[in-house]
Design an enzyme around this catalytic site. Sequence first.
Site, PDB file in Angstrom:
ATOM      1  N   ASP A  67      -2.192  -4.501   3.522  1.00  0.00           N
ATOM      2  CA  ASP A  67      -2.512  -4.747   4.790  1.00  0.00           C
ATOM      3  C   ASP A  67      -3.410  -6.009   5.026  1.00  0.00           C
ATOM      4  OD1 ASP A  67      -1.039  -2.605   5.552  1.00  0.00           O
ATOM      5  OD2 ASP A  67      -2.582  -1.157   6.033  1.00  0.00           O
ATOM      6  N   ASP A 102      -5.898  -7.177   6.782  1.00  0.00           N
ATOM      7  CA  ASP A 102      -7.116  -6.667   7.310  1.00  0.00           C
ATOM      8  C   ASP A 102      -8.151  -6.697   6.427  1.00  0.00           C
ATOM      9  OD1 ASP A 102      -6.509  -4.195   6.145  1.00  0.00           O
ATOM     10  OD2 ASP A 102      -6.553  -3.252   7.974  1.00  0.00           O
ATOM     11  N   ARG A 105      -3.502  -2.331  13.835  1.00  0.00           N
ATOM     12  CA  ARG A 105      -4.941  -2.426  13.876  1.00  0.00           C
ATOM     13  C   ARG A 105      -5.381  -3.807  14.097  1.00  0.00           C
ATOM     14  NH1 ARG A 105      -3.790   0.576   9.110  1.00  0.00           N
ATOM     15  NH2 ARG A 105      -4.471   2.783   9.409  1.00  0.00           N
ATOM     16  N   HIS A 155      -5.235 -10.528  14.087  1.00  0.00           N
ATOM     17  CA  HIS A 155      -3.988 -10.419  14.450  1.00  0.00           C
ATOM     18  C   HIS A 155      -3.498 -10.246  15.574  1.00  0.00           C
ATOM     19  CE1 HIS A 155      -4.896  -8.611  10.283  1.00  0.00           C
ATOM     20  NE2 HIS A 155      -5.627  -7.890  10.710  1.00  0.00           N
ATOM     21  N   GLU A 195       0.793  -1.134  -0.125  1.00  0.00           N
ATOM     22  CA  GLU A 195       0.059  -0.026   0.114  1.00  0.00           C
ATOM     23  C   GLU A 195       0.881   1.298  -0.088  1.00  0.00           C
ATOM     24  OE1 GLU A 195      -3.550   0.179   2.701  1.00  0.00           O
ATOM     25  OE2 GLU A 195      -3.501  -2.138   2.756  1.00  0.00           O
ATOM     26  N   GLU A 213      -9.741  -4.178   4.975  1.00  0.00           N
ATOM     27  CA  GLU A 213      -9.651  -3.261   3.911  1.00  0.00           C
ATOM     28  C   GLU A 213      -8.471  -3.489   3.163  1.00  0.00           C
ATOM     29  OE1 GLU A 213     -11.427  -0.337   3.321  1.00  0.00           O
ATOM     30  OE2 GLU A 213     -12.901  -1.100   4.634  1.00  0.00           O
ATOM     31  N   TYR A 241       1.284  -5.375  13.412  1.00  0.00           N
ATOM     32  CA  TYR A 241       0.260  -4.747  12.757  1.00  0.00           C
ATOM     33  C   TYR A 241      -0.366  -3.917  13.825  1.00  0.00           C
ATOM     34  CZ  TYR A 241      -3.382  -3.469   9.302  1.00  0.00           C
ATOM     35  OH  TYR A 241      -4.164  -3.018   8.608  1.00  0.00           O
TER      36      TYR A 241
END
Length: 408
Positions: free
Chosen positions: A82, A84, A300, A344, A9, A86, A298
């Site tokens: 990432d 997750d 989040r 995570h 990203e 998103e 990570y």
Amino acid sequence: MAKSLVVVESPAKAKTINKFLGSDYVVKACGGHIRDLPEKELGVDIANGFRPRYVRIRGKGKIITALKAAARQTDRIFLATDPDREGEAIAWHVAQEISGNSREFQRILLHEITKSAVLKAMDNPVGLDQRKVNAQQARRILDRLVGYMVSPFLWKTVYGGLSAGRVQSVALRLICEREEEITGFIPKEYWSITASLQGQRTNPFEAQLVRIERRKADIPDEKTADSIILDLEGKAFRVWNIKRKEQKKNPPPPFTTSTLQQDAARRLNFSANKTMGIAQELYEGVDLKGQRTGLITYMRTDSTRIAMEAITSAREYIATSYGLEYVPQKPNVYPNKKGVQDAHEAIRPTSMSNEPRKIKKYLALDQYRLYELIWNRFLSCQMKPAVLDVKTIEIKADNYLFRASGST
């Protein structure tokens, strides 16, 4: 010709990963989402199963062109956005844009940006998780339906410029309901009396009036408080009882996203956005002696789970740096609450060799402060509970009982 393309990203993460993988890989950044629902229309076919219609985000044309050109010159394509919901959706959109369904894409899940973690992930690629993609699409469609369809209603009935949202409208209702409770609350006056005392061999301390005769000290108004103070004048205060007990205070669990934001706000006066921005920098990597290294996992996450190798490393560090007496017999485990996704790990340092004091000179001040906060929280979560000596002193002045307590 490069053998493989890796899509991430952010440019910072691309730079870090490219150093780890070497010249056989081309690492490109997509800059986050490259497609979304159109800005000036609903973009959701309600009559056809709420099917979304995606368009390229304005300004992302050059990035998409560069990704397509790189994809044409590589044998394999790894999507390392990432790990997750998103990130999964971004990977899916990148796959749709640069090659459609004509090529196979492999998904790389990076929970920390270290050389060992990156190489391990490259050796264990997975496929795109369509369930996460669908979950993100459902959230995005709900956002659009609520915002796009309810906001115009507010413009007509209240005033222009107001907006509605899947989250903000519910949050606004909670705020309004709480405000109604505050407005409807009928306050009840009460008073408390605290005595400033000092013994012959003690420092000054304060004790609060808790009982009058055998009743709880209920002081409804100033007049009652003044009469009690007047009655206490000239009376001798004598220690009536001393209670001691040992109390254990367990260390808090490692950080999740929300607890990191709360602690950073309380201790460092960071906003939530500032905390997450700095955490992103620490996750993506900073230059340590010429080697770009991700310092935290990570950021989040809603989980308090910790990888066993990280627990083992923390216990060894504590034993070496503080002594075996600080290491619990068994590792501390923090069960997740009901409903946690647990996709995570908790937020923790990626290596116990990167002590804050040793790498301080490589970090910006705010990076250092947040990293030190994460380091200390993780280290403490694998230590023995603190043992407190709690002392409660009860002091009598005729029929009045005062109480003071403290711990060391």
